[in-house]
Write a protein that holds these residues in place. Structure first.
Motif, PDB file in Angstrom:
ATOM      1  N   ASN A 225       0.842  -1.209   0.000  1.00 35.40           N
ATOM      2  CA  ASN A 225       0.000   0.000   0.000  1.00 35.40           C
ATOM      3  C   ASN A 225       0.870   1.249   0.000  1.00 35.40           C
ATOM      4  OD1 ASN A 225      -2.920  -0.813   0.582  1.00 35.40           O
ATOM      5  ND2 ASN A 225      -1.769  -2.001   2.083  1.00 35.40           N
ATOM      6  N   VAL A 226       0.375   2.295  -0.643  1.00 35.66           N
ATOM      7  CA  VAL A 226       1.140   3.531  -0.655  1.00 35.66           C
ATOM      8  C   VAL A 226       0.198   4.738  -0.676  1.00 35.66           C
ATOM      9  CG1 VAL A 226       1.396   3.467  -3.187  1.00 35.66           C
ATOM     10  CG2 VAL A 226       3.045   4.711  -1.849  1.00 35.66           C
ATOM     11  N   THR A 227       0.548   5.750   0.122  1.00 38.70           N
ATOM     12  CA  THR A 227      -0.103   7.060   0.020  1.00 38.70           C
ATOM     13  C   THR A 227       0.981   8.043  -0.388  1.00 38.70           C
ATOM     14  OG1 THR A 227      -1.782   6.603   1.722  1.00 38.70           O
ATOM     15  CG2 THR A 227      -1.263   8.910   1.311  1.00 38.70           C
ATOM     16  N   LEU A 228       0.699   8.868  -1.385  1.00 37.46           N
ATOM     17  CA  LEU A 228       1.701   9.822  -1.872  1.00 37.46           C
ATOM     18  C   LEU A 228       1.149  11.240  -1.794  1.00 37.46           C
ATOM     19  CD1 LEU A 228       2.779   7.971  -5.176  1.00 37.46           C
ATOM     20  CD2 LEU A 228       3.974   7.924  -2.979  1.00 37.46           C
ATOM     21  N   GLU A 229       1.916  12.135  -1.175  1.00 41.71           N
ATOM     22  CA  GLU A 229       1.617  13.577  -1.215  1.00 41.71           C
ATOM     23  C   GLU A 229       2.813  14.222  -1.885  1.00 41.71           C
ATOM     24  OE1 GLU A 229      -1.156  14.803  -0.493  1.00 41.71           O
ATOM     25  OE2 GLU A 229      -2.084  13.553   1.052  1.00 41.71           O
ATOM     26  N   LEU A 230       2.623  14.712  -3.115  1.00 38.63           N
ATOM     27  CA  LEU A 230       3.778  15.147  -3.906  1.00 38.63           C
ATOM     28  C   LEU A 230       3.733  16.655  -4.141  1.00 38.63           C
ATOM     29  CD1 LEU A 230       3.681  12.031  -6.223  1.00 38.63           C
ATOM     30  CD2 LEU A 230       4.930  12.331  -4.087  1.00 38.63           C
ATOM     31  N   GLY A 231       4.248  17.092  -5.245  1.00 33.52           N
ATOM     32  CA  GLY A 231       4.397  18.537  -5.446  1.00 33.52           C
ATOM     33  C   GLY A 231       3.130  19.234  -5.885  1.00 33.52           C
ATOM     34  N   GLY A 232       3.267  20.534  -6.139  1.00 30.89           N
ATOM     35  CA  GLY A 232       2.143  21.329  -6.633  1.00 30.89           C
ATOM     36  C   GLY A 232       2.642  22.566  -7.361  1.00 30.89           C
ATOM     37  N   LYS A 233       1.837  23.043  -8.289  1.00 31.08           N
ATOM     38  CA  LYS A 233       2.125  24.334  -8.936  1.00 31.08           C
ATOM     39  C   LYS A 233       0.763  25.009  -9.031  1.00 31.08           C
ATOM     40  CE  LYS A 233       4.963  27.255 -10.852  1.00 31.08           C
ATOM     41  NZ  LYS A 233       6.092  27.860 -10.109  1.00 31.08           N
ATOM     42  N   GLY A 422      -5.244  16.130  -0.237  1.00 34.75           N
ATOM     43  CA  GLY A 422      -4.453  15.316  -1.152  1.00 34.75           C
ATOM     44  C   GLY A 422      -4.585  15.818  -2.566  1.00 34.75           C
ATOM     45  N   GLY A 423      -3.875  15.173  -3.485  1.00 35.54           N
ATOM     46  CA  GLY A 423      -3.753  15.720  -4.823  1.00 35.54           C
ATOM     47  C   GLY A 423      -4.364  14.900  -5.935  1.00 35.54           C
ATOM     48  N   TYR A 424      -4.726  15.604  -7.018  1.00 32.05           N
ATOM     49  CA  TYR A 424      -5.074  14.996  -8.300  1.00 32.05           C
ATOM     50  C   TYR A 424      -3.778  14.778  -9.080  1.00 32.05           C
ATOM     51  CZ  TYR A 424     -10.167  16.196  -8.397  1.00 32.05           C
ATOM     52  OH  TYR A 424     -11.507  16.294  -8.183  1.00 32.05           O
ATOM     53  N   LYS A 425      -3.895  14.053 -10.153  1.00 37.38           N
ATOM     54  CA  LYS A 425      -2.826  13.878 -11.142  1.00 37.38           C
ATOM     55  C   LYS A 425      -1.485  13.549 -10.454  1.00 37.38           C
ATOM     56  CE  LYS A 425      -3.918  17.769 -13.566  1.00 37.38           C
ATOM     57  NZ  LYS A 425      -4.018  18.703 -14.710  1.00 37.38           N
ATOM     58  N   GLN A 426      -0.397  14.203 -10.860  1.00 37.46           N
ATOM     59  CA  GLN A 426       0.899  13.817 -10.282  1.00 37.46           C
ATOM     60  C   GLN A 426       1.195  14.502  -8.950  1.00 37.46           C
ATOM     61  OE1 GLN A 426       4.232  13.441 -12.985  1.00 37.46           O
ATOM     62  NE2 GLN A 426       2.886  12.831 -14.663  1.00 37.46           N
ATOM     63  N   SER A 427       0.175  15.091  -8.337  1.00 39.04           N
ATOM     64  CA  SER A 427       0.356  15.636  -6.989  1.00 39.04           C
ATOM     65  C   SER A 427       0.129  14.588  -5.909  1.00 39.04           C
ATOM     66  CB  SER A 427      -0.574  16.824  -6.752  1.00 39.04           C
ATOM     67  OG  SER A 427      -0.080  17.969  -7.423  1.00 39.04           O
ATOM     68  N   GLY A 428      -0.302  13.404  -6.300  1.00 36.93           N
ATOM     69  CA  GLY A 428      -0.384  12.391  -5.262  1.00 36.93           C
ATOM     70  C   GLY A 428      -1.437  11.345  -5.477  1.00 36.93           C
ATOM     71  N   LEU A 429      -1.533  10.491  -4.451  1.00 32.02           N
ATOM     72  CA  LEU A 429      -2.414   9.341  -4.499  1.00 32.02           C
ATOM     73  C   LEU A 429      -2.949   9.135  -3.088  1.00 32.02           C
ATOM     74  CD1 LEU A 429      -2.855   7.303  -6.863  1.00 32.02           C
ATOM     75  CD2 LEU A 429      -1.177   5.848  -5.752  1.00 32.02           C
ATOM     76  N   GLY A 430      -4.274   9.151  -2.949  1.00 28.91           N
ATOM     77  CA  GLY A 430      -4.862   8.959  -1.624  1.00 28.91           C
ATOM     78  C   GLY A 430      -5.096  10.295  -0.942  1.00 28.91           C
TER      79      GLY A 430
END
Ligand code: NAP
Ligand code: MG
Length: 454
Positions: A225-233, A422-430
């Motif tokens: 399992n993975v939760t990702l919180e990534l970048g943003g612009k 949390g994010g849409y697209k490449q900003s994250g998962l979950g």
């Protein structure tokens, strides 16, 4: 074991030396966490809840100490750091309600009784970046612990101090050894081991999209399992019908808070052409009043950047950009960079498309609502955003059209512990935070009890 020097970004002075955990130390901690799981998961729900509330109380009693530690280690302003320590208390307290409310369901079926259980996963690995060392740690560990998991947590190498202190406070609160273990160390060593060690059943990662993709690929190997919180612009859209004075006054904090080192930073500003000149004049005044200074001072709105290398990376973007105006910052030691407003020559300029993660705001104009939405969505990211308008229909229409997880109308608020983030697209998962975060730390087990012979 190797040592890292922890540096105060406001002074460039070494404040402490911290031992880095190596691969063997990481494996030993994961195995301890797996053993602790067998008792923690079976603790009476009321007892698990009580221990979490005690932990929250201890964090509350140590807010000034934690805040000062963050000011020294990360250069956060004392106002922000105090909020961040309070956020840890709130998040732990909020999820302390979970153990006694971790309901399954009874689902009507033929020939028997069907019940679901929300069961913990096991050991959860939380990987934390340097930009918000306290809150991001708590958003991972609090719901994980509440659901009955045990946690190994890796702070960023440059900002380990507050996480280490939180680990001590958890023990002091009576949370058993091995339930929450803080492992200062390198991402390529400790963080990577969370991905590859089979006893870690979930990884929560916050950081760059680049590393996040590698974590996700690594976790696929074990269907982890993975939760990702990534970048943003993130886009801040100002329509001509908005309260222009209010929008201009709020824009600097929306992007420059925490020196722009915030995945929710509204670093793209889209202004409707009809009000562009008036807005920019008001923005210039607001930026000149945004105080970059000693983070220990309650007067400071932002402090330094986190490292010299990060300051150089931010400066390289500004060197290549067209600066409209900038605020001021201290000179001398420390990794200072002033709040800066740039006007990109085109929508493909790097300062308008790439996450700079510093105090740099790129402003463009637009003519129609459709154009504003198209520009806002023309990015691989989708974390947050704001829109300023007095038209309720437009506010709803545009909110529904922006591809991002956290939007605010007539403000720049992104994070509340009781609402999902949390994010849409490449900003994250979950999603983290809010009433459903705990679902990401449990498996649903379905059990059917036959009540008649089939
Ligand atoms: P990063 O490299 O993604 O690091 C985030 C965390 O992941 C740190 O704890 C890091 O440990 C760890 N890590 C690094 N490589 C790893 C690996 N191979 N396996 C497992 N864990 C690993 O981010 P950064 O270097 O701190 O910042 C770079 C950029 O990421 C920023 O400029 C910004 O654009 C973005 N960022 C976004 C957020 C966000 O909140 N979304 C937060 C921070 C950064 P070490 O500290 O030991 O490297
Ligand atoms: Mg990195």
């Amino acid at each position: 074991m190797s040592i890292t020097q922890v540096i105060n970004p406001a002074t460039a002075e070494v404040i402490r030396e911290v031992e880095l955990v190596d691969r063997e130390g990481t494996d030993a901690a994961i195995e301890r966490a797996a053993r602790a799981f067998e008792t923690w998961r079976h603790l009476a729900p009321a007892d698990r809840a009580r221990l979490l509330r005690r932990f929250a109380d201890l964090v509350d009693a140590h807010i000034p100490e934690l805040a000062e530690l963050e000011v020294a280690n990360a250069g956060h302003t004392i106002g922000n750091a105090t909020w961040e320590a309070g956020n840890v208390r709130d998040v732990v307290e909020y999820y302390a309600a979970v153990p006694e409310r971790l309901f399954g369901r009874q689902i009507p079926v033929d020939g028997g009784v069907n019940i679901t259980f929300a069961e913990p996963l096991g050991v959860v690995g939380v990987i934390v970046p340097w930009n918000f060392p306290m809150p991001i740690a708590a958003w991972g560990f609090a719901p994980a612990l509440a659901a009955g998991n045990t946690v190994v947590l890796k702070p960023a190498e440059v900002t380990p101090l507050t996480a280490m202190r939180l680990g001590e406070l958890a023990l002091e609160a009576g949370i058993p050894e091995g339930v929450l273990t803080v492992l200062p160390g390198k991402g390529s060593v400790v963080g990577d081991r969370f991905v590859t060690h089979p006893l870690v059943r979930k990884v929560v990662f916050t950081g760059s999209t680049e590393v996040g993709k590698r974590i996700m690929a690594g976790c696929a190997e074990q269907v982890k399992n993975v939760t990702l919180e990534l970048g943003g612009k993130n886009a801040n859209i100002v329509f001509a019908d908005a309260d222009i004075a209010a929008a201009a006054a709020a824009a600097p904090a929306g992007v420059f808070d925490n020196a722009g080192q915030d995945c929710c930073s509204r670093s793209r500003l889209l202004v409707e052409s009809a009000v562009y000149d008036d807005f920019m004049a008001a923005l210039e005044t607001a930026v000149s009043g945004f105080v970059c200074g000693d983070p220990r001072s309650a007067e400071s709105d932002m402090g330094p950047l986190v490292t010299a290398a990060h300051r150089d990376s931010v400066a390289a973007y500004v060197d290549a950009a067209e600066v409209a105006f900038a605020g001021t910052c201290p000179t001398g030691p420390g990794f200072w960079f002033p709040p800066t407003v740039v006007t990109p020559p085109g929508l493909d300029a790097p300062d308008f498309t790439e996450e700079i993660f510093g105090p740099v705001l790129s402003v463009v104009r637009f003519d129609t609502e459709a154009q504003a939405v198209a520009i806002a969505n023309d990015t691989e990211y989708g974390l947050s955003g704001s829109l300023w308008t007095r038209d309720l229909d437009r506010a709803l229409r545009v909110s529904r059209s922006i591809e991002a997880g956290n939007l605010s109308v007539n403000s720049h608020s992104s994070v509340r512990y009781a609402t999902p983030f949390g994010g849409y697209k490449q900003s994250g998962l979950g999603r983290e935070l809010g009433p459903d975060a705990v679902d990401a730390f449990t498996e649903t087990k379905n059990v059917f009890f036959a009540t008649q012979a089939i």
